[in-house]
Design a protein around this motif. Structure first.
Motif, mmCIF file in Angstrom:
data_model
loop_
_atom_site.group_PDB
_atom_site.id
_atom_site.type_symbol
_atom_site.label_atom_id
_atom_site.label_comp_id
_atom_site.label_asym_id
_atom_site.label_seq_id
_atom_site.Cartn_x
_atom_site.Cartn_y
_atom_site.Cartn_z
ATOM 1 N N UNK A 40 0.825 -1.189 0.000
ATOM 2 C CA UNK A 40 0.000 0.000 0.000
ATOM 3 C C UNK A 40 0.866 1.248 0.000
ATOM 4 N N UNK A 41 0.207 2.405 -0.043
ATOM 5 C CA UNK A 41 0.931 3.673 -0.004
ATOM 6 C C UNK A 41 1.148 4.082 1.448
ATOM 7 N N UNK A 42 2.415 4.202 1.819
ATOM 8 C CA UNK A 42 2.765 4.556 3.195
ATOM 9 C C UNK A 42 2.499 6.037 3.435
ATOM 10 N N UNK A 43 1.884 6.349 4.565
ATOM 11 C CA UNK A 43 1.583 7.731 4.929
ATOM 12 C C UNK A 43 2.654 8.232 5.895
ATOM 13 N N UNK A 44 3.481 9.159 5.420
ATOM 14 C CA UNK A 44 4.557 9.736 6.225
ATOM 15 C C UNK A 44 4.443 11.261 6.179
ATOM 16 N N UNK A 45 4.309 11.919 7.335
ATOM 17 C CA UNK A 45 4.154 11.326 8.661
ATOM 18 C C UNK A 45 2.764 10.713 8.820
ATOM 19 N N UNK A 46 2.642 9.790 9.777
ATOM 20 C CA UNK A 46 1.344 9.187 10.032
ATOM 21 C C UNK A 46 0.352 10.267 10.477
ATOM 22 N N UNK A 47 -0.924 10.010 10.222
ATOM 23 C CA UNK A 47 -1.975 10.968 10.566
ATOM 24 C C UNK A 47 -2.815 10.396 11.713
ATOM 25 N N UNK A 48 -2.946 11.170 12.770
ATOM 26 C CA UNK A 48 -3.753 10.720 13.906
ATOM 27 C C UNK A 48 -5.231 10.766 13.546
ATOM 28 N N UNK A 49 -5.952 9.729 13.936
ATOM 29 C CA UNK A 49 -7.394 9.711 13.668
ATOM 30 C C UNK A 49 -8.087 10.844 14.412
ATOM 31 N N UNK A 50 -7.472 11.342 15.481
ATOM 32 C CA UNK A 50 -8.060 12.456 16.224
ATOM 33 C C UNK A 50 -8.204 13.693 15.350
ATOM 34 N N UNK A 51 -7.303 13.840 14.346
ATOM 35 C CA UNK A 51 -7.346 15.024 13.483
ATOM 36 C C UNK A 51 -8.531 14.994 12.528
ATOM 37 N N UNK A 92 -12.437 -6.290 -0.005
ATOM 38 C CA UNK A 92 -11.200 -5.765 0.570
ATOM 39 C C UNK A 92 -11.260 -5.610 2.080
ATOM 40 N N UNK A 93 -12.460 -5.724 2.646
ATOM 41 C CA UNK A 93 -12.570 -5.605 4.101
ATOM 42 C C UNK A 93 -13.213 -6.841 4.731
ATOM 43 N N UNK A 94 -14.471 -7.143 4.359
ATOM 44 C CA UNK A 94 -15.137 -8.269 5.008
ATOM 45 C C UNK A 94 -14.444 -9.593 4.706
ATOM 46 N N UNK A 95 -14.336 -9.945 3.414
ATOM 47 C CA UNK A 95 -13.764 -11.234 3.046
ATOM 48 C C UNK A 95 -12.280 -11.326 3.391
ATOM 49 N N UNK A 96 -11.578 -10.218 3.214
ATOM 50 C CA UNK A 96 -10.148 -10.229 3.517
ATOM 51 C C UNK A 96 -9.922 -10.472 5.009
ATOM 52 N N UNK A 168 -3.066 6.624 11.352
ATOM 53 C CA UNK A 168 -3.366 6.177 9.991
ATOM 54 C C UNK A 168 -2.050 6.125 9.225
ATOM 55 N N UNK A 169 -1.662 4.916 8.745
ATOM 56 C CA UNK A 169 -0.314 4.818 8.180
ATOM 57 C C UNK A 169 -0.220 4.170 6.797
ATOM 58 N N UNK A 170 -1.286 3.581 6.275
ATOM 59 C CA UNK A 170 -1.280 3.024 4.930
ATOM 60 C C UNK A 170 -2.628 3.288 4.265
ATOM 61 N N UNK A 171 -2.638 3.427 2.939
ATOM 62 C CA UNK A 171 -3.919 3.521 2.243
ATOM 63 C C UNK A 171 -3.870 2.749 0.923
ATOM 64 N N UNK A 172 -5.065 2.340 0.453
ATOM 65 C CA UNK A 172 -5.230 1.543 -0.763
ATOM 66 C C UNK A 172 -6.455 2.042 -1.528
ATOM 67 N N UNK A 173 -6.410 1.998 -2.857
ATOM 68 C CA UNK A 173 -7.574 2.382 -3.659
ATOM 69 C C UNK A 173 -8.580 1.236 -3.752
ATOM 70 N N UNK A 174 -9.808 1.563 -4.103
ATOM 71 C CA UNK A 174 -10.797 0.541 -4.428
ATOM 72 C C UNK A 174 -10.966 0.509 -5.946
ATOM 73 N N UNK A 175 -11.593 -0.571 -6.450
ATOM 74 C CA UNK A 175 -11.676 -0.774 -7.902
ATOM 75 C C UNK A 175 -13.052 -1.308 -8.287
ATOM 76 N N UNK A 186 -4.855 -8.941 -2.286
ATOM 77 C CA UNK A 186 -3.565 -9.576 -2.003
ATOM 78 C C UNK A 186 -2.596 -8.562 -1.401
ATOM 79 N N UNK A 187 -2.607 -7.353 -1.920
ATOM 80 C CA UNK A 187 -1.716 -6.314 -1.390
ATOM 81 C C UNK A 187 -2.018 -6.016 0.074
ATOM 82 N N UNK A 188 -3.304 -5.822 0.366
ATOM 83 C CA UNK A 188 -3.694 -5.499 1.741
ATOM 84 C C UNK A 188 -3.394 -6.672 2.669
ATOM 85 N N UNK A 189 -3.705 -7.879 2.213
ATOM 86 C CA UNK A 189 -3.460 -9.061 3.044
ATOM 87 C C UNK A 189 -1.978 -9.213 3.370
#
Length: 202
Positions: A40-51, A92-96, A168-175, A186-189
């Motif tokens: 996945x795409x690494x988020x640097x710096x990480x983002x706090x969910x509080x924000x 990408x969420x339930x089945x994975x 929050x430190x990684x993100x992935x697109x949906x398709x 497979x990438x997320x897993x």
């Protein structure tokens, strides 16, 4: 050969080998083409969910404290849910998560609403991906918090990985395409398994 000259020769050979590797790495290897550990795409710096200034269904703050004890896969939704959205929530969420077997309980699923869900999205959540945690936030606040991580694009309809301390430190697109969705799964897993294996948390 005198001992002093011999030492200089050995030192020269060592420096020569080092210089050769340095030059090869500098001019012959393209770092951008090397395989990366994270899929996945690494988020640097990480983002706090509080924000993101989220709230729960009850209207109370939904913060990093609510992330404790588990890793989180989060999807940021709009009011409607198209094919890519449904693929993301289901495959990408339930089945994975289910495919993680004994590690499945270490991962929670969260949907972050930026608008009131329409009838189709609500029915899909209830009938196909039941059991997700739900939180609510303002789109402009969420986009402002993640704008750098998304290179200016909107974070809506993407999947994010959040650590148990609320970062929050990684993100992935949906398709919309099924094959692309399965490749993304497979990438997320791979990233999740590597993360869970290296962590005693959750």
């Amino acid at each position: 050969m005198q001992e002093r000259n011999k030492n200089f020769l050995v030192l020269g050979l060592i420096l020569g080998v080092f210089l050769a590797f340095f030059l090869a790495g500098r001019f012959l290897v393209n770092v951008d083409e090397l395989p990366r550990i994270n899929k996945g795409t690494l988020i640097i710096p990480h983002v706090s969910i509080d924000s993101l200034a989220l709230t729960s269904d009850e209207g109370t703050p939904y913060t990093g404290a609510d992330m404790a004890g588990q890793w989180t896969m989060a999807y940021i939704a709009g009011d409607a849910c198209d094919t890519a959205c449904k693929n993301g929530l289901f495959y990408l969420m339930r089945q994975l998560r289910l495919s993680l077997d004994r590690d499945a309980t270490r991962v929670r699923r969260l949907i972050i609403h930026t608008a009131e869900a329409d009838t189709d999205l609500r029915e899909f959540l209830n009938n196909n991906v039941a059991g997700m945690y739900e939180a609510h936030g303002q789109r402009d606040v969420i986009e402002a918090a993640l704008v750098d991580a998304m290179a200016g694009a909107s974070p809506l309809h993407h999947i994010f990985i959040i650590s148990p301390d609320g970062m929050i430190f990684l993100w992935y697109p949906t398709h919309a395409d099924r094959d692309s969705t399965l490749l993304e799964a497979d990438n997320i897993r791979d990233d999740l398994k590597r993360t869970l294996k290296g962590s005693a948390i959750g």
